[in-house]
Enzyme design. Structure first.
Site, PDB file in Angstrom:
ATOM      1  NE  ARG A   1      -2.519  -2.080   3.110  1.00 56.18           N
ATOM      2  CZ  ARG A   1      -3.002  -2.082   4.351  1.00 56.18           C
ATOM      3  NH1 ARG A   1      -3.435  -1.143   4.915  1.00 56.18           N
ATOM      4  NH2 ARG A   1      -2.414  -3.219   4.906  1.00 56.18           N
TER       5      ARG A   1
ATOM      6  CD  GLU B   1      -3.680  -2.926  14.753  1.00 56.48           C
ATOM      7  OE1 GLU B   1      -4.419  -2.769  15.447  1.00 56.48           O
ATOM      8  OE2 GLU B   1      -3.373  -2.429  13.356  1.00 56.48           O
TER       9      GLU B   1
HETATM   10  C1  PRP Z   1       0.125  -2.263   6.628  1.00 54.31           C
HETATM   11  C2  PRP Z   1       0.403  -0.967   6.349  1.00 54.31           C
HETATM   12  C3  PRP Z   1       1.596  -0.601   6.795  1.00 54.31           C
HETATM   13  C4  PRP Z   1       1.909  -1.473   8.005  1.00 54.31           C
HETATM   14  C5  PRP Z   1       1.516  -0.607   9.423  1.00 54.31           C
HETATM   15  O1  PRP Z   1       0.963  -3.208   5.618  1.00 54.31           O
HETATM   16  O2  PRP Z   1       0.238  -0.812   4.846  1.00 54.31           O
HETATM   17  O3  PRP Z   1       2.813  -1.141   5.840  1.00 54.31           O
HETATM   18  O4  PRP Z   1       0.679  -2.596   7.972  1.00 54.31           O
HETATM   19  O5  PRP Z   1       1.576  -1.499  10.385  1.00 54.31           O
HETATM   20  P1  PRP Z   1       2.736  -1.413  11.845  1.00 54.31           P
HETATM   21  O6  PRP Z   1       2.968   0.246  11.736  1.00 54.31           O
HETATM   22  O7  PRP Z   1       2.101  -1.994  12.763  1.00 54.31           O
HETATM   23  O8  PRP Z   1       4.081  -1.727  11.201  1.00 54.31           O
HETATM   24  P2  PRP Z   1       0.716  -4.796   5.361  1.00 54.31           P
HETATM   25  O9  PRP Z   1       1.922  -5.480   6.051  1.00 54.31           O
HETATM   26  O10 PRP Z   1      -0.747  -5.326   5.972  1.00 54.31           O
HETATM   27  O11 PRP Z   1       0.773  -5.147   3.915  1.00 54.31           O
HETATM   28  P3  PRP Z   1       0.198  -4.419   2.576  1.00 54.31           P
HETATM   29  O12 PRP Z   1       0.494  -2.953   2.401  1.00 54.31           O
HETATM   30  O13 PRP Z   1       0.882  -5.377   1.468  1.00 54.31           O
HETATM   31  O14 PRP Z   1      -1.213  -4.594   2.815  1.00 54.31           O
HETATM   32  N1  ADE Z   2      -1.740  -2.115   9.182  1.00 54.67           N
HETATM   33  C1  ADE Z   2      -1.512  -2.219  10.482  1.00 54.67           C
HETATM   34  N2  ADE Z   2      -2.519  -2.047  11.108  1.00 54.67           N
HETATM   35  C2  ADE Z   2      -3.582  -1.794  10.353  1.00 54.67           C
HETATM   36  C3  ADE Z   2      -4.904  -1.522  10.321  1.00 54.67           C
HETATM   37  N3  ADE Z   2      -5.724  -1.397  11.553  1.00 54.67           N
HETATM   38  N4  ADE Z   2      -5.767  -1.353   9.400  1.00 54.67           N
HETATM   39  C4  ADE Z   2      -4.999  -1.225   7.971  1.00 54.67           C
HETATM   40  N5  ADE Z   2      -3.809  -1.424   7.902  1.00 54.67           N
HETATM   41  C5  ADE Z   2      -2.975  -1.740   9.054  1.00 54.67           C
END
Ligand code: PRP
Ligand code: ADE
Length: 178
Positions: free
Chosen positions: A66, A103
């Site tokens: 993302r 998270e």
């Molecule tokens: C999500 C979001 C951030 C991260 C935030 O990515 O896009 O990169 O989690 O969480 P944090 O601050 O606790 O580290 P995800 O790993 O779900 O991957 P994606 O972008 O491929 O959906």
């Molecule tokens: N990445 C980490 N926590 C998330 C949340 N609550 N929603 C979407 N992306 C996330």
């Protein structure tokens, strides 16, 4: 104006309970992306938040997946290059790697070892700041390659997870706290 744009974008962020695991309230940006006016407003809000950095940034680093969505258009608008930080098994050439927790799980990020030049000033972009584990790992990769992370830019912040504190003293710009 800015407050109205923030409201419009916020109204299109969908909260999905128990995704990807029980107890997580997932903030889904896909309704923003599919709406051209909201998508343009969100891009403008990102650029306004780092307007003072225009001309002093060498590179955008965006985190898979993302972080790519706004990272690329921000790089294009600032006239700088884009570097992807990717999940394992995706980057073809030599990489540096960093493990992290987020998270709802844990993972590893890779960056091409030649993607950052020593002294590069980097703006880190992702859609959401939760615990800061992901952004912290991406920042670490930049630093290990000799770059300087100047700021982190996020559409959404979940302040209760204290990612901002975890990234301190890094400058954090986040548009919408939830
Ligand atoms: C999500 C979001 C951030 C991260 C935030 O990515 O896009 O990169 O989690 O969480 P944090 O601050 O606790 O580290 P995800 O790993 O779900 O991957 P994606 O972008 O491929 O959906
Ligand atoms: N990445 C980490 N926590 C998330 C949340 N609550 N929603 C979407 N992306 C996330």
């Amino acid at each position: 104006e800015r407050a109205a744009a923030l409201r419009d974008v916020a109204s299109l962020i969908r909260a999905v309970p128990d995704f990807p695991s029980p107890g997580i309230l997932f903030r889904d940006i896909t309704p923003v992306l599919r709406d051209p006016a909201a998508m343009a407003a969100a891009l403008r809000l990102h650029l306004d938040a780092v307007a003072d950095l225009a001309g002093s940034i060498d590179r955008i680093v965006g985190v898979e997946s993302r972080g790519f969505l706004f990272g690329m258009p921000i790089a294009h608008a600032l006239g700088v290059g884009f570097v992807p930080a990717r999940k394992p098994g995706k980057l073809p050439a030599a990489t540096v790697t960093q493990a992290y927790a987020l998270e709802y799980g844990e993972g590893t990020l890779h960056m091409h070892a030649d993607a950052i030049d020593a002294g590069d000033r980097v703006l880190l972009v992702d859609d959401l700041l939760a615990t800061g584990g992901t952004a912290g790992a991406a920042a670490r990769l930049v630093q290990r390659l000799g770059g300087e992370v100047v700021a982190g830019l996020f559409l959404i912040e979940l302040p209760f997870l204290k990612g901002r504190e975890r990234l301190a003293p890094l400058r954090v710009e986040a548009l919408l706290p939830f």
